[in-house]
Design a protein around this motif. Structure first.
Motif, PDB file in Angstrom:
ATOM      1  N   PRO A   1       0.843  -1.207   0.000  1.00 54.39           N
ATOM      2  CA  PRO A   1       0.000   0.000   0.000  1.00 54.39           C
ATOM      3  C   PRO A   1       0.875   1.252   0.000  1.00 54.39           C
ATOM      4  CG  PRO A   1      -0.740  -1.575   1.659  1.00 54.39           C
ATOM      5  CD  PRO A   1       0.599  -2.051   1.186  1.00 54.39           C
ATOM      6  N   THR A   2       0.638   2.144  -0.955  1.00 53.99           N
ATOM      7  CA  THR A   2       1.447   3.359  -1.059  1.00 53.99           C
ATOM      8  C   THR A   2       0.559   4.591  -1.140  1.00 53.99           C
ATOM      9  OG1 THR A   2       1.536   3.207  -3.468  1.00 53.99           O
ATOM     10  CG2 THR A   2       3.317   2.164  -2.248  1.00 53.99           C
ATOM     11  N   ALA A   3       1.142   5.720  -0.737  1.00 57.13           N
ATOM     12  CA  ALA A   3       0.471   7.011  -0.818  1.00 57.13           C
ATOM     13  C   ALA A   3       1.530   8.078  -0.999  1.00 57.13           C
ATOM     14  CB  ALA A   3      -0.359   7.277   0.440  1.00 57.13           C
ATOM     15  N   MET A   4       1.098   9.284  -1.405  1.00 64.10           N
ATOM     16  CA  MET A   4       2.029  10.385  -1.587  1.00 64.10           C
ATOM     17  C   MET A   4       1.455  11.679  -1.032  1.00 64.10           C
ATOM     18  SD  MET A   4       3.889   9.958  -5.309  1.00 64.10           S
ATOM     19  CE  MET A   4       5.112  11.185  -4.821  1.00 64.10           C
ATOM     20  N   LEU A   5       2.351  12.492  -0.482  1.00 62.33           N
ATOM     21  CA  LEU A   5       2.029  13.853  -0.086  1.00 62.33           C
ATOM     22  C   LEU A   5       2.801  14.797  -0.995  1.00 62.33           C
ATOM     23  CD1 LEU A   5       2.369  13.656   3.820  1.00 62.33           C
ATOM     24  CD2 LEU A   5       0.246  13.742   2.491  1.00 62.33           C
ATOM     25  N   PHE A   6       2.145  15.883  -1.425  1.00 60.51           N
ATOM     26  CA  PHE A   6       2.813  16.891  -2.234  1.00 60.51           C
ATOM     27  C   PHE A   6       2.932  18.194  -1.451  1.00 60.51           C
ATOM     28  CE2 PHE A   6       0.869  14.520  -5.962  1.00 60.51           C
ATOM     29  CZ  PHE A   6       2.070  13.931  -6.318  1.00 60.51           C
ATOM     30  N   VAL A   7       4.075  18.857  -1.630  1.00 59.62           N
ATOM     31  CA  VAL A   7       4.308  20.180  -1.050  1.00 59.62           C
ATOM     32  C   VAL A   7       4.243  21.209  -2.178  1.00 59.62           C
ATOM     33  CG1 VAL A   7       5.993  21.664   0.108  1.00 59.62           C
ATOM     34  CG2 VAL A   7       5.718  19.279   0.832  1.00 59.62           C
ATOM     35  N   ARG A   8       3.586  22.303  -1.916  1.00 59.91           N
ATOM     36  CA  ARG A   8       3.338  23.333  -2.938  1.00 59.91           C
ATOM     37  C   ARG A   8       4.625  23.818  -3.610  1.00 59.91           C
ATOM     38  NH1 ARG A   8      -0.187  28.294  -0.989  1.00 59.91           N
ATOM     39  NH2 ARG A   8       1.434  28.323   0.619  1.00 59.91           N
ATOM     40  N   ASN A   9       4.521  23.973  -4.906  1.00 62.95           N
ATOM     41  CA  ASN A   9       5.586  24.525  -5.727  1.00 62.95           C
ATOM     42  C   ASN A   9       5.048  25.823  -6.332  1.00 62.95           C
ATOM     43  OD1 ASN A   9       7.292  25.174  -7.901  1.00 62.95           O
ATOM     44  ND2 ASN A   9       7.700  23.043  -8.400  1.00 62.95           N
ATOM     45  N   PRO A  10       5.524  26.985  -5.925  1.00 62.48           N
ATOM     46  CA  PRO A  10       4.888  28.246  -6.321  1.00 62.48           C
ATOM     47  C   PRO A  10       4.949  28.559  -7.815  1.00 62.48           C
ATOM     48  CG  PRO A  10       6.951  28.664  -5.187  1.00 62.48           C
ATOM     49  CD  PRO A  10       6.669  27.207  -5.031  1.00 62.48           C
ATOM     50  N   THR A  11       5.914  27.981  -8.519  1.00 60.03           N
ATOM     51  CA  THR A  11       6.034  28.252  -9.950  1.00 60.03           C
ATOM     52  C   THR A  11       5.603  27.059 -10.795  1.00 60.03           C
ATOM     53  OG1 THR A  11       8.307  27.448 -10.087  1.00 60.03           O
ATOM     54  CG2 THR A  11       7.998  29.768  -9.497  1.00 60.03           C
ATOM     55  N   GLY A  12       5.567  25.884 -10.200  1.00 63.16           N
ATOM     56  CA  GLY A  12       5.285  24.677 -10.957  1.00 63.16           C
ATOM     57  C   GLY A  12       6.488  24.145 -11.703  1.00 63.16           C
ATOM     58  N   VAL A  13       7.604  24.870 -11.696  1.00 67.66           N
ATOM     59  CA  VAL A  13       8.803  24.459 -12.421  1.00 67.66           C
ATOM     60  C   VAL A  13       9.484  23.303 -11.696  1.00 67.66           C
ATOM     61  CG1 VAL A  13      11.096  25.169 -13.184  1.00 67.66           C
ATOM     62  CG2 VAL A  13       9.164  26.740 -13.406  1.00 67.66           C
ATOM     63  N   SER A  14       9.878  22.278 -12.447  1.00 70.73           N
ATOM     64  CA  SER A  14      10.617  21.154 -11.886  1.00 70.73           C
ATOM     65  C   SER A  14      11.596  20.643 -12.924  1.00 70.73           C
ATOM     66  CB  SER A  14       9.648  20.051 -11.447  1.00 70.73           C
ATOM     67  OG  SER A  14      10.329  19.036 -10.734  1.00 70.73           O
ATOM     68  N   HIS A  15      12.529  19.789 -12.500  1.00 68.44           N
ATOM     69  CA  HIS A  15      13.597  19.310 -13.381  1.00 68.44           C
ATOM     70  C   HIS A  15      14.361  20.499 -13.962  1.00 68.44           C
ATOM     71  CE1 HIS A  15      12.043  14.944 -14.190  1.00 68.44           C
ATOM     72  NE2 HIS A  15      12.242  15.199 -12.913  1.00 68.44           N
ATOM     73  N   SER A  16      14.599  21.484 -13.117  1.00 69.61           N
ATOM     74  CA  SER A  16      15.256  22.723 -13.523  1.00 69.61           C
ATOM     75  C   SER A  16      15.853  23.376 -12.286  1.00 69.61           C
ATOM     76  CB  SER A  16      14.236  23.675 -14.158  1.00 69.61           C
ATOM     77  OG  SER A  16      14.669  25.015 -14.123  1.00 69.61           O
ATOM     78  N   PRO A  17      16.946  24.137 -12.439  1.00 75.48           N
ATOM     79  CA  PRO A  17      17.488  24.862 -11.294  1.00 75.48           C
ATOM     80  C   PRO A  17      16.499  25.849 -10.683  1.00 75.48           C
ATOM     81  CG  PRO A  17      19.079  24.813 -13.086  1.00 75.48           C
ATOM     82  CD  PRO A  17      17.797  24.279 -13.648  1.00 75.48           C
ATOM     83  N   ALA A  18      15.459  26.229 -11.450  1.00 79.16           N
ATOM     84  CA  ALA A  18      14.460  27.183 -10.957  1.00 79.16           C
ATOM     85  C   ALA A  18      13.396  26.533 -10.078  1.00 79.16           C
ATOM     86  CB  ALA A  18      13.786  27.882 -12.137  1.00 79.16           C
ATOM     87  N   GLU A  19      13.489  25.222  -9.871  1.00 83.72           N
ATOM     88  CA  GLU A  19      12.535  24.516  -9.005  1.00 83.72           C
ATOM     89  C   GLU A  19      12.565  25.128  -7.599  1.00 83.72           C
ATOM     90  OE1 GLU A  19      12.160  19.958  -9.150  1.00 83.72           O
ATOM     91  OE2 GLU A  19      13.540  20.368  -7.505  1.00 83.72           O
TER      92      GLU A  19
END
Length: 405
Positions: A363-381
């Protein structure tokens, strides 16, 4: 050690001065430094530390052999020039949440584990979630041994150079049988929480997704002397296919990206003989994903035929839709909603995770923490400091609700 001090300590590891992004690739020096950091954090807390047969690291409070353990964590490796939060936020938050629970005087009735899964991003060998796939039996030993990086180094060679035994690779059902629940905290890779104004979210599902390689084979020729009408230029077919991918994705409310390309002979003054492009596509459901990829391939073949170019399409990886355990998901919502005014939305995600790989076995679950820009896989994350702290508290609450009296 506080979340802030742990974060500051890990932050410089594997960071490129040129880009500001991270290059923490599997079985490299930066990866070794991350692994050393994880082991030191475990030992500083008096946790039992171990590395499993597939190179995943574990830190245990209580005896894991007792079974029904609650495990949390994520990964420490990165994509090329990736951001600081994707993966490491879940690992640092796991240690910080355990510290918070100890500060509360929590009494644990189930073993608690913290994990760092190896080679989650697939940046070096081209396949994501290698550590968790091997453990879950979703990747065979034979397939793992055939993985090769851009320099021709195989996965077994890389592991051996890093001091690990590649002959030990393989499924680990006994380890998985110990786990009663796995909860992965992760920075959101999108803007859903920012748009809704919520700090924390719960994952409902991971979209089906895959990677396809498009090989456009034309004819090498002189860029200055070959008439346009006489060319068999695979770059034209590739370029038109990139635009077709955007159109097909928009029509299906999905995503499709050509983010990696290889060109031969790769000369400024030469018409290419081969253009190889890798497609990443994801959608909310299987039917939509099939529609997108089929549409892209159909357009690519038409463009190739028009330019006298041959085309091969190979599916290199695929992950079907992952529905997280409904009972565990609902329990997380109950725990986080009890006695608080915290609103915790449930949302899907187009990003793959180790939690998705394990979902078929535990059984698995995930929690997400807000990302204000939505940018990921980038230094701007990015993730704001107070949101990260809120994530630690939420994870501590979840662990307390699942593993404590």
């Amino acid at each position: 050690m506080s979340f802030h001090s742990m974060w500051a300590e890990l932050l410089p590891v594997g960071r490129s001065p040129a880009s500001g992004g991270y290059r923490r690739y599997a079985w490299t020096g930066a990866d070794a430094d991350c692994r050393t950091w994880f082991q030191e954090q475990a030992e500083a807390r008096g946790l039992a530390f171990e590395t499993d047969r597939n190179g995943n690291q574990w830190a245990w409070l209580g005896d894991p052999a007792a079974g029904n353990a609650v495990v949390t964590g994520s990964h420490l490796d990165s994509v090329p020039d990736g951001g600081a939060f994707d993966g490491p936020l879940g690992v640092v938050s796991a240690f910080a949440a355990l510290d918070e629970l100890r500060g509360r005087g929590a009494r644990f009735t189930r073993p608690v584990g913290i994990v760092n899964f190896g080679d989650e991003e697939g940046a070096r060998f081209g396949l994501a979630c290698v550590g968790s796939r091997l453990t879950a039996g979703a990747l065979t030993v034979e397939q793992a041994h055939r993985l090769t990086d851009g320099d021709g180094i195989t996965l077994p060679q890389a592991m051996e150079s890093a001091g690990y035994d590649p002959d030990a690779l393989g499924p680990d059902p006994e380890r998985l049988a110990r786990i009663g629940a796995f909860v992965e905290l992760h920075v959101e890779q999108g803007r859903a929480l920012d748009l809704s104004g919520d700090r924390i979210g719960i994952a409902s599902a991971i979209w089906p997704h895959g990677r396809w390689r498009f090989d456009f084979r034309g004819e090498a020729n002189h860029a200055g002397t070959t008439r346009l009408a006489d060319r068999h230029d695979p770059m034209l077919s590739y370029a038109e296919t990139v635009l077709a991918a955007r159109r097909e994705a928009e029509l299906a409310d999905a995503v499709a990206t050509f983010g990696k390309i290889g060109v031969e002979p790769n000369g400024v003054n030469a018409v290419p003989s081969l253009v190889r492009g890798w497609l990443d596509s994801r959608a909310a459901d299987q039917a939509s994903l099939d529609t997108v990829v089929t549409g892209i391939e159909k357009a690519a073949r038409a463009y190739a035929a028009a330019h006298g170019v041959d085309l091969d399409v190979v599916r290199e990886s695929f992950t079907p839709v992952v529905e997280f355990d409904h009972a565990l998901r609902d329990e997380l919502a109950r725990i986080l909603g009890t006695g608080t005014e915290l609103r915790v939305p449930v949302l899907g995600t187009g990003a793959g995770h180790d939690a998705g790989i394990l979902s078929g076995r535990v059984p698995t679950a995930m929690l997400f923490v807000r990302n204000p820009t939505g940018v990921s896989h980038s230094p701007a994350e990015r993730a704001a400091e107070d949101d990260c702290v809120a994530g630690v508290t939420a994870l501590a609450d979840v662990l307390e609700g699942l593993a404590c009296t």
